[in-house]
Design an enzyme around this catalytic site. Structure first.
Site, PDB file in Angstrom:
ATOM      1  CE  LYS A   1      25.874 -53.150  16.923  1.00 43.85           C
ATOM      2  NZ  LYS A   1      26.133 -52.285  15.828  1.00 43.85           N
ATOM      3  NE  ARG A   2      31.894 -61.382  15.123  1.00 46.03           N
ATOM      4  CZ  ARG A   2      32.877 -62.059  15.693  1.00 46.03           C
ATOM      5  NH1 ARG A   2      32.748 -63.343  15.928  1.00 46.03           N
ATOM      6  NH2 ARG A   2      33.992 -61.444  16.036  1.00 46.03           N
TER       7      ARG A   2
END
Ligand code: GLU
Length: 500
Positions: free
Chosen positions: A262-263
């Site tokens: 996600k990052r």
């Protein structure tokens, strides 16, 4: 060996847990199940695995349904649709797990275990420090007599139900449609918990009960579940039910070879929708992350996918998510989607950017459709249209890009002021039809009248009308604008740049 029964009608399922949005990996799993059902005349079932009360939310469920619809993955049975094998939410299926447990009790395939968490932790710690290490529950309660176990249940002692892993069982083997022959030794199989002390089923138990009761024939899912499969096969066997065909899908890695996170990456389908990707492009792209039609075709529409998809062309190699390729593919879908579909797709981007309202679009639909050829070949993302077309919406004045003004209008010897004055007269002349060709042809006569090369005529017009030296096709754009606005823009430029 567990072997699948191929005589049953194909029924597959996508079974997300609503613990987050629908991410790219999940979407690919959904696409493979959907395409497999379609190519085999089978049914595609959507089942929501919401048994984890702490992490499952209604909101996540809604996002998943929305993303599935956006991707165009229509399910034949599931939430909002119903079907003969419902309900399709695990939390509404608890009675089926209780029934299955009763069946297993009668078959003597399970036993109650009264060991407390503390006892289990202590056993584990002790086993871990010993030579063989921890190899699962030590089966203390398996040897309790039926009477003793029943007496403790009757006395209200908390207990879980564990599967009695059969003693004279060879290795657990199955043919994975992707990974090939798989074999797991039986002696590492834990007497796993099927039902917790609060009566809720564990993941492995619920999944097998559901897949059995929903008559699922093929389980296509991420390979993070590969280690669950032998356990699940033991449950199928204990229930005396046919084991489906399994197809485990490899991981999707980022371009850097690392797991998508996600990052570092956009991971949810909604993020890609917001970025301006088309569902057709995303489905095509994700379908090719681990599957191929013939090893070379890259643009594969839904119909082709739904008629040709099969498990034997899935690779077990990890797939690489290459966003540049996705952008290219999206651009190619934008190019061929046609004006009407483009207007529908681009509407939220134009509205969000404040260029127009939804009402403007429905009232002037054909005008908006005429914008499509101006950007169709030059967009990678839907939102690219905003930057490329915003000048058209600017009315009588346009923001003049300083670099373009210096490079084109203020260029030594360009005579841009003369050009613009002459162009203004042509464009203001109502005897010339307000259409691309006559306007362009008349302006072209200035090359002779003013004895200038074409670019010294057209580039100043481009900067004055669009604000920039780079724009969609000039006269095709001008035709879509109002005569008085275009003339006003030239007046404005003459005034701003040349002090007229
Ligand atoms: N609910 C599981 C998950 O989200 C999928 C279970 C399965 O496909 O067997 O990973």
């Amino acid at each position: 060996m567990a072997s699948a029964d191929s005589s049953r009608p194909v029924r597959v399922r996508f079974a997300p847990s609503p613990t987050g949005e629908l991410h790219i990996g999940g979407a690919r799993t959904a696409i493979y199940n959907w395409a497999f059902a379609r190519s085999h005349g089978g049914s595609f079932i959507l089942r929501i695995e919401d048994t984890d009360p702490e992490r499952s939310t209604e909101e996540n469920k809604q996002v998943i349904l929305r993303s599935m619809k956006w991707l165009g993955l229509d399910w034949d049975e599931g939430p909002e649709k119903g079907g003969n094998f419902g309900p399709y939410l695990q939390t509404e299926r608890f009675n089926t797990y209780t029934d299955a447990l009763e069946q297993l009790k009668k078959a003597d395939a399970v036993y109650p275990c009264f060991c407390t968490k503390e006892e289990l932790d202590a056993k584990r710690a002790q086993a871990e420090s010993s030579e063989g290490g921890y190899s699962g529950y030590d089966r203390t309660c398996r040897s309790l007599s039926k009477e003793e176990a029943q007496a403790r249940i009757d006395a209200g002692e908390p207990h879980v139900w564990r599967l009695k892993v059969p003693e004279n069982h060879g290795p657990i083997e199955f043919e994975d449609a992707v990974y090939g022959h798989m074999s797991f030794p039986i002696d590492v199989m834990d007497d796993m918990i099927l039902v917790r002390s609060d009566g809720t089923p564990t993941y492995n138990f619920a999944v097998v009960c559901d897949d059995t009761n929903m008559e699922i024939t093929h389980v296509i899912r991420g390979d993070d579940h590969l280690s669950n499969t032998p356990r699940q096969i033991l449950i199928y066997e204990a229930l005396g039910k046919p084991v489906p065909t399994f197809a485990h899908l490899s991981m999707i890695l980022g371009a850097d070879g690392r797991k998508l996170s996600k990052r570092r990456n956009a991971t949810s389908v909604e993020e890609y929708a917001k970025k301006g990707y088309l569902p057709d492009a995303l489905v095509n792209f994700l379908a090719l992350l681990g599957w191929s039609l013939d090893g070379e075709t890259t643009i594969i529409d839904r119909n082709t996918l739904c008629s040709h998809f099969d498990l034997d062309r899935i690779t077990k190699k990890d797939a690489i998510f290459d966003e540049t390729k996705l952008e290219w593919m999206n651009g190619s879908y934008i190019q061929t989607m046609g004006a009407s579909a483009w207007v529908d797709a681009v509407e939220p981007f134009l509205v969000e950017a404040g260029l127009c309202t939804a009402e403007d679009i429905s009232e002037n639909r054909s005008w908006f459709e005429a914008l499509y050829p101006l950007v169709a070949e030059r967009s990678k993302l839907l939102g690219d249209a905003v930057e490329k077309l915003s000048f058209i919406f600017d009315g009588p004045t346009v923001h003049l890009d300083e670099k373009s003004v210096n490079k084109v209008l203020k260029k030594e010897g360009s005579r841009a002021d003369e050009v613009l004055r002459a162009v203004r007269d042509i464009l203001a002349d109502t005897s010339i039809a307000w259409e691309c060709d006559p306007l362009q042809d008349t302006c072209r006569t200035l090359t002779e009248t003013l004895d200038l090369k074409a670019k010294f005529i057209f580039q100043p017009i481009r900067v004055a009308v669009t604000g920039s030296q780079v724009s969609p096709p000039l006269f095709e754009s001008i035709e879509l604008m109002k005569r008085e606005d275009v003339v006003a823009r030239i007046d404005y430029t003459l005034h701003e740049v040349f002090g007229d």
